[in-house]
Every structure is written in C-alpha cells, then in structure tokens.
Design an enzyme around this catalytic site. Structure first.
Site, short mmCIF file in Angstrom:
data_model
loop_
_atom_site.label_atom_id
_atom_site.label_comp_id
_atom_site.label_asym_id
_atom_site.label_seq_id
_atom_site.Cartn_x
_atom_site.Cartn_y
_atom_site.Cartn_z
N CYS A 167 0.83 -1.06 -0.19
CA CYS A 167 0.10 -0.03 -0.10
C CYS A 167 0.93 1.60 -0.01
CB CYS A 167 -1.05 -0.06 1.11
SG CYS A 167 -2.20 1.12 1.15
N GLN A 168 0.84 2.02 1.01
CA GLN A 168 1.44 3.36 1.04
C GLN A 168 3.00 3.04 1.15
OE1 GLN A 168 1.33 5.40 4.86
NE2 GLN A 168 1.56 7.27 3.90
#
Lengths: 348, 519
Positions: free
Chosen positions: A140-141
């Site tokens: 994700c991030q």
C-alpha cells in the site's frame, strides 16, 4: 412442534458454546512469528524473522508496510500469515516497523522515512548479508515508498514487489481519491496539531463502506460458537483498532503531491532535492493488485508496470479485496507461494 | 436432535446458574429455584429418554410437559432476575412468549460478554449494530403487518416507523452527532458565544465576583444544554471554567483583545461547521430514506404472488446492503465531497482558533506552549536530517579513502566497515578484527573483573551480554571510550547503533567508578 423445540435447543446450544468460548479468552495475540530487532532508530525498528533452515533464496526481502495501521496484518494468525508462509517457502524475511509517531514527529517527512529509515534498513541488510542488493516488498503506502526508493537507488534493489500500491492518483473513481483531491490538507494538519490521528484515518476508510463496521457483527453468535473463528475475528478487530497516527508533514506531502497533484505518475515528484523518475526502476518488478479493492482500486495500481523502466515485469491480479490479499485463504494457498517462487527464480 | 444436544443444554443451564449466582448479591435467594429446576430437568430427561429413545418430537405430550416446565422455570428466573440481575421488560403470558423473551435476553447477555472482548475503540460499532438490530426486531412485526395488509405508502410507513429512530440509526452508522433542529442549535451556539464574550470582557479587571458570575453562566448554559452536538463547545467551557480562569486574571490587556477576537472568529467558523454538517447529514438521510419504502413495496408485490414474507435475517441484511448502496451513491457526488470538505475545514478552523486562543492566554506564563514544543520538534527533525547528511558524506569519504588504500595495499581488508561500502565481508570476520582494535584502545578487562554494566543508562541485559562478548566488562574500560570507540561499537553491535554516544557511556562510567571507589 419439533421445529420449535429444535430451534430453541439450537439457540441454547449456540449460546452455551459462545459463552464458553468468550469466557475462555484471555488474550488476543497477533504477529506471533518469532523475530528479533536487528536495527533501530528512534521509533523505527527493523525486525528479522528467525528461521531454522537455510533459505532457498540467498537474497532476503525487506517488507515496507504502510504507515497506516500495522504490519501485524501480514502475520495475523499462525495459519493465515503471509510472512510465515514466505518463510516456509524459503524466503529470509525482514519487516520495517514504523512505530507509533507522536507530536515530536510532526515534522518527520517522506524524505526522512524514505531516504532515512528505509535507506538505513536496506543498508543494514546489505551489510549484514554481505550483498549489494536486497529484495524490497512494499505494501500500500509502503509500496509507494518502495517505488520512490527503488527509483532513487536502483543499485541497491535486486527485485521489487508492490502489493496493492497506489501510483496513479488521478484517473480513478475511488472515493478516498475523490475526497482527498479537494481536501484542505494544510488546515487539517494544522488543526490536528501536526499529527493526524489514527481514528481520523480509520473513519475515512470506514466511510467508504459505512455498513462494513456493523455488517461484520451480523451473526456474531455463529462466529462465537466456534473457538477458532472467534479468535480470528477478534484478531482482525485488534488489528483494525491498532492504528498509529501519521506524522503531519508526511501526510501533507502524500496528499498534496500524490492524491492531489499525481506527481509521481507524472514524473515531477521530488524528494530530498531529487526528481523521482520511475523509469529508473530497472530491476524485476512484480505488481500485485486486488480485483475488488475499494481502498486502492486497481486503476491506481495497475499503471505501475507502464511507468517503470524494467523489462522483467509482471502484473498479478488477486481475486479479493485490500485486506484479503494478506489474510484470505487464497492468499495463503496461492499468493504467498507465488511471490516466494518469483523471488527464488530471480535470485541468481 | 439427539441426547448430546440436550446434554449441552444442561451444561448451559449449569453455567448460567453459576453466572447468575456470581452476579447476584442475593446468592441465597437464587440458588434454590435453580437447584429445584435442575433436579426437575434431570428427572424429566431420564424419563423422556427412556420413553422416546431420543425423539422428543414424536412425543407431543412429553414435549408439552417439557415446555411447561421451561415456562415455570422462566417465570421463576425472571422474578429472580428482576430483583438480582437486571430489569426485565414485561413478558407475554404463554411459555412461547417467555422463550422468545428468553432468547432475546440470552442474546443480549452474551453480546455483552462478546463486546467486552473487543478492542475499546470498536465497542461503539458493536453497540450500534446491536441497537440497529434491536430497532429492527421491534419494528419487524409492524413491517410484516403493513406488508401483508398492503400499507406500503411511504407516508404510512413513516407514521409507523419513527423517522427519528431512522435518523439515529443512520447517524450512528455514519458517525454523525444527531442534529434535530438546526435553528435551535444555531441559537444555542450563538448564545453560548455571547455569554463567553461577556464573561471574558468582565473577567479581565479580575474581580472575584465576576469570575463567579462567569462560572454561573457556564454552569447554567451547560445544564440547559441537552443536544449532543456540542462536545467541542463543552471542552471550551471546561477549559475556560476549570483551567484558564486564574490565568485570564493575570493576563495582560492585549490578551483580552486577542481572546475576544478569537471568540468572534470561532463563533463564525463554528456556525459554519454546524450548517455544513447539517447539510451533509440531510444528504445522507435523504438518500437512505427511500430504501425501506422501496423494500416494503417489493415485499408486498412478492407477497401478493407467493404469499410469503422474507425472513427477518434476509430482510435485515438486505436493508443494510441497500442502505449502504444508496448512501455510497450520494457520497460519490461532487456536492457531497464539497460539503464534506467544508465540514472538515470549518471544524478544523474552529479547533485552530481555539488553540490560538489558548496560546495567547498562556503566552505570558512560564509554561512551554504548544507552539514552542513544535519549534523544538522542528529543530530536532532538522538536526537529524543534518546528521544523516553528514553521515552519508563521511561514509562516502571513508569509502573513497578505503578504496584508494585497498588499491595501494590490496592485502589489507577495509576495517571498521563503512555502511555504504558496497561489498562487505559477512559479518563475523570484521567483528573479530575490529573488536581487537577496539580493546586495544580501552584496555583489556582485568582477569575475573566484571562490573554491572546495566547500571549505565542505555544498557540492558541483552546489550550487556553483547558487550561482554566483545570483551567489554568493566567501568574502567567504558570510562576510556571516546568517539572513535563509539563508532567501533556501533559497527560491532549495529542493533544498538548510536546508543553509546547518545547516552555518553564514558561519562556515566566515570561517575560510577567514583561512586564505587567511595564505597
């Protein structure tokens, strides 16, 4: 008459089991794979998972999880653990624990995370194993961080894997993207005193499917009557509620430069005085996206392979949602072995 | 259904009895009916099993007898529960009603147990679920009746199903603070700020009487205040009331002007917040309001054809899904995004002005304010960045030096392995050579000598063990450490990098040596 009696007996039996199970619980444990801290700086730690046998691939993998929520998702329960599965498939695994930022970290920026912590962890592993390049797996991030890092230090990364990682922030219909595009992030950072609370971030995710936070309790008595199901349910609950705050400066840049201005995909993203050119990513790349991801929709993930310069690149669709990638049974059976094999094949 | 099932039921009752006994302060009173009932049960089952070989359903008389027994017991239990455990709502008359009641009670009972095992932050979500479920179960008979009789016009529905219950439920799901009457809320907010301003104006010439008056105004306001929409204002009230009043009295005149200005600004942004929130709430409520009438109309249509109602679970699940779809559709509109951002921005702005007001009040006082703490945080971060920059430059320089040295004398391996050097031998080798070098600088520990290194701040059991392994055992050795030795230790024990220097081990060890010599 018989139905009526059956119904009651069933109800009472369910209650009997549920109450016994609920009463038996003392502690809900997550992230139990044995590990040790091998490096730390401030609140950030690098964990190395211990293993008994020699790994199949000599190059270890470093997992860079998102700053949102915790990496425990990848080792939620012993029988559904992305990390344990990777270990048993012969991969030597490290994970970066970003810790819980406080107000003293409000000025900690993406530069500090990527050029500081992430780089230090990579260097530690290179040195400890006496190798030039390590494998990096971003989630994700943390995947966006890994892309940025790999573009700046292609000489230190052997293979890159991104899981449910947003890179194209402009052309998609995701609600989170829509909302963030017009958010007055400066005011938010200021009002929160430079530290974006985990609860605020969580409430944003909750709103995407407002009923989810209740729907999961539907039929909780059927869950509670089965000890194993109950524990797994509670583990997930524990993970959901374990949400660190995010350093204001990092949040500001992430929202402004990425969600609002889509700089990374457009080649104008800057970090520490350098422009990040994704075309400089030339190592083998495996891009994994989840088909039904409502947090990071496929439209924001799939373009990775078009933006990078690698020749050896693969796009892997996972049938499920943002979280299912790590805890679903399909993840356990298909995804982690496939990822491990991909790494083993590229270990020469 | 088999005997095992009934066995489990028996265990359940036993557990229940224990729990009721445990929960009750009237232990004595509760035991006897339970025991009595339990004995009855045992006799009954023994008998029943003999006669029916397990198939209770084939023996209506026995089933009836059992049912009556349960009914009697329920009566006893409910009486007892009313006194000892919890208040019980009025019950129906027949055993079947009692069982229904019992089922609900049981569900609540273990729902509570379940809730307590959830993480604190998620308990409200579970409570919302329970509330919604309960609301639906209480409405279910109404809904069925209306569908069966064709009373599915929206108007009729909203007469039977209380709209404010709907608003509450959706509000909980969305995390709204319910706001029933915007005008009234606005009026209250304005009134509050007026009172605050008056109080602040009076307060500065610092008379005790006026301070009391202000106190009273706040207290009155918060007593009248019934809406839950004002937690933020409440916090202002509390801050002013309990924490700030004495400081306001010593603050200077210019502070007064600033505080009054802040209050005015806060009033505007807070009103904006209220209005935008109200708009947002309305959008969501309107979007979801169609769902129930539509579903009831559909249920009516299918009832006409099939003469069957959907089950409660089906209807409830379906309702949740469709309500969500309707809300999400609205959330996708530009208007929703814009309104949501207005809510966030105006709420945030109120909070910022509030913080600023506090800063102003505190500025002449000898405390570290938030702003000052922020400055420190900023400086620390910048210093860390500089250190990182310098480290990188140093490493590059060292690497270059080692590189040229290696060329000149290829046999000598690079020592004190620099981080950035691309190829470093596996960790065992350099450790051996540079630990010797390190010891040569601080001296060997005398034979058998060992101090408790854990006395030094920053050294725990694990690190002590690691230090011992590389030959560091005494305060005397640690006291001799200098920056160069710290760097070597960092290299030898990378897991605790920077710690020796940060905690100034040498200084600490010198002190410990002094103390030791005094003893």
């Amino acid at each position: 008459m018989a139905n009526w009696t059956d119904n009651i007996v069933e109800k009472v039996n369910t209650a009997a089991d549920a109450i016994k199970n609920i009463g038996d619980i003392n502690e809900v444990d997550v992230a139990t794979a044995p590990r040790e801290v091998v490096w730390e700086d401030g609140k950030v730690k690098l964990f190395h998972f211990t293993r008994e046998d020699k790994p199949k691939a000599k190059t270890p993998v470093i997992i860079s999880y998102a700053l949102v929520n915790r990496w425990a998702m990848m080792d939620l329960q012993p029988d559904r653990s992305f990390i344990r599965k990777m270990i048993s498939e012969g991969i030597d695994v490290y994970v970066i624990d970003w810790g819980y930022p406080t107000r003293t970290d409000r000025y900690k920026s993406m530069e500090d995370y990527i050029l500081g912590d992430l780089n230090n962890c990579v260097d530690y592993v290179r040195k400890a194993h006496g190798i030039d390049k390590v494998n990096l797996l971003g989630v994700c991030q943390g995947g966006t961080f890994s892309l940025i890092y790999s573009a700046l230090y292609p000489n230190k990364i052997k293979n890159l894997i991104t899981m449910v990682t947003p890179v194209e922030f402009a052309d998609n219909d995701g609600l989170l993207f829509k909302w963030s595009r017009k958010m007055d992030v400066d005011t938010m950072v200021e009002a929160f005193g430079g530290l974006i609370p985990g609860d605020f971030l969580n409430s944003g995710f909750d709103q995407l499917k407002p009923m989810n936070k209740m729907r999961k309790y539907f039929g909780f008595n059927d869950v509670a009557k089965d000890k194993a199901k109950l524990m797994n349910f509670l583990r997930m609950e524990k993970w959901v509620s374990d949400s660190p705050a995010q350093a204001g400066e990092t949040y500001r840049k992430f929202i402004k430069d990425l969600y609002q201005q889509n700089k990374l995909a457009e080649g104008t993203f800057e970090l520490g005085g350098q422009v990040v050119d994704l075309k400089k990513i030339d190592m083998p790349v495996l891009t994994i996206f989840a088909k039904d991801d409502h947090i990071v929709p496929p439209d924001s993930t799939k373009p990775i392979n078009k933006l990078i310069g690698s020749k050896d690149k693969e796009l892997l669709e996972f049938p499920g949602g943002h979280i299912g990638v790590f805890v679903g049974s399909r993840s356990q059976k298909m995804l982690s072995p496939a990822v491990a094999q991909w790494l083993v094949d590229r270990d020469k | 259904m088999n005997w095992m099932d009934f066995n489990k039921t028996g265990d359940f009752w036993k557990a229940w009895q224990d729990s009721v006994n445990g929960a009750s302060s009237q232990r004595q009173a509760t035991t006897d009916p339970m025991k009595d009932w339990w004995n009855q049960q045992e006799r009954f089952w023994k008998d029943a099993m003999e006669k029916t070989t397990g198939m209770l359903g084939n023996q209506p008389d026995l089933a009836k007898q059992w049912q009556d027994m349960q009914g009697n017991f329920m009566k006893q239990w409910m009486d007892m529960a009313q006194q000892a455990v919890t208040k019980t709502p009025n019950m129906g008359t027949g055993p079947s009603d009692m069982w229904k009641q019992f089922a609900l009670q049981t569900e609540t009972w273990y729902a509570d147990a379940f809730k307590n095992k959830l993480p604190e932050q998620l308990r409200p979500h579970f409570q919302t679920y329970m509330d919604m479920y309960k609301m639906f179960t209480t409405q279910w008979e109404n809904i069925q009746g209306m569908v069966k009789n064709g009373l599915v016009e929206p108007k009729m529905i909203w007469q039977m199903v209380n709209p404010s219950q709907y608003a509450d439920a959706v509000g909980k799901v969305m995390g709204f603070k319910p706001m029933k009457d915007l005008d009234e809320v606005t009026r209250q907010a304005n009134q509050f700020f007026e009172q605050m301003r008056e109080a602040a104006m009076k307060l500065f010439p610092a008379a005790e009487e006026q301070a009391l008056e202000m106190n009273e105004a706040f207290t009155n306001w918060s007593n009248q205040q019934t809406e839950q929409f004002f937690p933020f204002l409440k916090s202002i009230k509390e801050a002013m009331n309990h924490n700030l009043e004495p400081y306001l009295q010593v603050a200077g005149d210019d502070t007064q002007t600033e505080v009054l200005r802040s209050l005015k600004e806060m009033q505007f942004s807070y009103l904006a917040y209220i209005h935008h929130s109200s708009k947002l709430q309305k959008m969501v409520l309107d979007a979801g309001a169609q769902v129930l009438p539509t579903m009831m109309q559909e249920a009516r249509d299918s009832f006409n054809k099939e003469h069957e109602m959907p089950s409660f679970d089906t209807f409830f699940t379906d309702y949740m899904n469709r309500l969500e779809d309707a809300i999400v559709e609205t959330m996708h509109t530009e208007e929703y995004t814009a309104t949501q951002n207005e809510v966030l921005a105006s709420g945030a702005k109120s909070k910022m002005i509030y913080d600023e007001m506090l800063e102003n009040i505190f500025k002449d006082l000898p405390f570290m304010t938030k702003r000052e703490a922020d400055d420190l945080a900023k400086e620390t971060t910048q210093l860390r960045r500089r250190v990182r920059d310098l480290e990188t430059r140093m490493e590059n320089a060292t690497a270059q030096m080692n590189g040229s040295a290696a060329k000149a004398t290829p046999k000598e391996a690079p020592k004190a392995a620099p981080k950035a050097a691309a190829k470093v031998a596996p960790k065992v080798e350099p450790v051996a050579s540079s630990s010797e070098e390190m010891i040569s600088r601080i001296g060997k520990a005398e034979k058998g000598a060992a101090d408790d290194l854990k006395e030094i701040k920053g050294i725990g059991e694990k690190l002590e063990g690691m230090l011992n392994e590389i030959g560091i055992k005494t305060y005397k050795q640690v006291a001799k450490m200098d920056d160069a030795v710290y760097v070597m230790i960092d290299d030898l024990i990378p897991a605790f990098k920077g710690r020796a220097k940060r905690d100034a081990w040498a200084v600490q060890a010198k002190k410990l040596l002094k103390t030791k010599s005094l003893v």
